[in-house]
Design an enzyme around this catalytic site. Sequence first.
Site, PDB file in Angstrom:
ATOM      1  N   ASP A  65      -2.166  37.417 -12.728  1.00 11.55           N
ATOM      2  CA  ASP A  65      -3.108  36.541 -12.030  1.00 11.55           C
ATOM      3  C   ASP A  65      -4.526  36.702 -12.540  1.00 11.55           C
ATOM      4  O   ASP A  65      -5.080  37.812 -12.574  1.00 11.55           O
ATOM      5  CB  ASP A  65      -3.062  36.845 -10.526  1.00 11.55           C
ATOM      6  N   LYS A 108       2.934  39.041  -3.427  1.00 12.29           N
ATOM      7  CA  LYS A 108       1.547  38.771  -3.799  1.00 12.29           C
ATOM      8  C   LYS A 108       0.628  39.899  -3.354  1.00 12.29           C
ATOM      9  O   LYS A 108       1.067  40.873  -2.744  1.00 12.29           O
ATOM     10  CB  LYS A 108       1.116  37.424  -3.219  1.00 12.29           C
ATOM     11  N   GLU A 143       3.219  39.763  -8.258  1.00  6.91           N
ATOM     12  CA  GLU A 143       1.897  39.427  -8.770  1.00  6.91           C
ATOM     13  C   GLU A 143       1.112  40.705  -9.034  1.00  6.91           C
ATOM     14  O   GLU A 143       1.083  41.619  -8.196  1.00  6.91           O
ATOM     15  CB  GLU A 143       1.149  38.575  -7.745  1.00  6.91           C
ATOM     16  N   ARG A 148       0.820  -1.215   0.000  1.00  7.29           N
ATOM     17  CA  ARG A 148       0.000   0.000   0.000  1.00  7.29           C
ATOM     18  C   ARG A 148       0.852   1.263   0.000  1.00  7.29           C
ATOM     19  O   ARG A 148       0.565   2.227  -0.728  1.00  7.29           O
ATOM     20  CB  ARG A 148      -0.956  -0.023   1.204  1.00  7.29           C
ATOM     21  N   LYS A 191       1.593  24.564  -3.849  1.00  8.12           N
ATOM     22  CA  LYS A 191       0.364  23.920  -3.383  1.00  8.12           C
ATOM     23  C   LYS A 191       0.555  22.402  -3.425  1.00  8.12           C
ATOM     24  O   LYS A 191      -0.049  21.687  -4.228  1.00  8.12           O
ATOM     25  CB  LYS A 191      -0.825  24.360  -4.235  1.00  8.12           C
TER      26      LYS A 191
END
Length: 288
Positions: free
Chosen positions: A226, A175, A205, A108, A143
Amino acid sequence: MAFDAPVHAPLPDLMVEPIIRAALLEDLGRAGDITTEALVPADHRSRLVLAARQAGVAAGLDCARIAFGLLSPDVRFTRRVADGQAVAPGTVLAQVEGPSRALLTGERTGLNLACRLSGIATATAGLVQAVAGHKAQIVCTRKTTPGLRALEKYAVRAGGGANHRFGLDDAVLVKDNHVAIAGSVAEAVKRVRERAGHMVKIEVEVDTLAQLEELLPLGADAVLLDNMSPPMLAEAVKMVGGRMLTEASGRVSRETAPAIAASGVDLISVGWLTHSAPILDIGLDWAG
């Protein structure tokens, strides 16, 4: 899927083994594999194959090799395909022989990671195919699944993509919330330049062409455009005029990627490649 990515050197076992070891310890718990130990004699041996149950791109087979090897040094793992290679349903990816207890106990953990990484490689390959003919390169983001970043970013490379920054410390990415706190794009870039070393790249950004206009004279290394529409992206690329790298992000899919790439951007960053790409179904089948 007929895509074969360029073959990349596998990650060193030294990087991968601690992740596999932790995963095995999580599965073994406090008493080990009580099912296998009850049913399988200690001296029983098996030959099994890892086989693809659907079309895709292979990646992460070394995770299975290391999982079995940690459970027994008497396991022989033979690869049949390389990471980055396209596979059809039924393709044998690897053969493994050794003590049955080790093979069943490690099944597994090895499959979880091989399926996960092959799924990421497959999804990446699909996007790379979608933007073929344009200069845009598909890149991943931060992410990622906690603890699996190195593996998941490797899988993106195996699928023909490239990596964005690996962590908060290897590049500056200003950002929208940074800009809001600093008060303006110009002030944010000014503060960063006062702290960042000469080897550190700076990306900013922007959400609007007005913000891009403010950024242009400041001389960043890259701009993250963005959630812009393809026509707006094309206008942004024209405004930049090659003075910095242009990166598009937001609402990227295999269907939307061609139009985004046609805008002329250098990079297309895609978070879902590592946070929600579906697995590639791989089974461990009895072969004798």
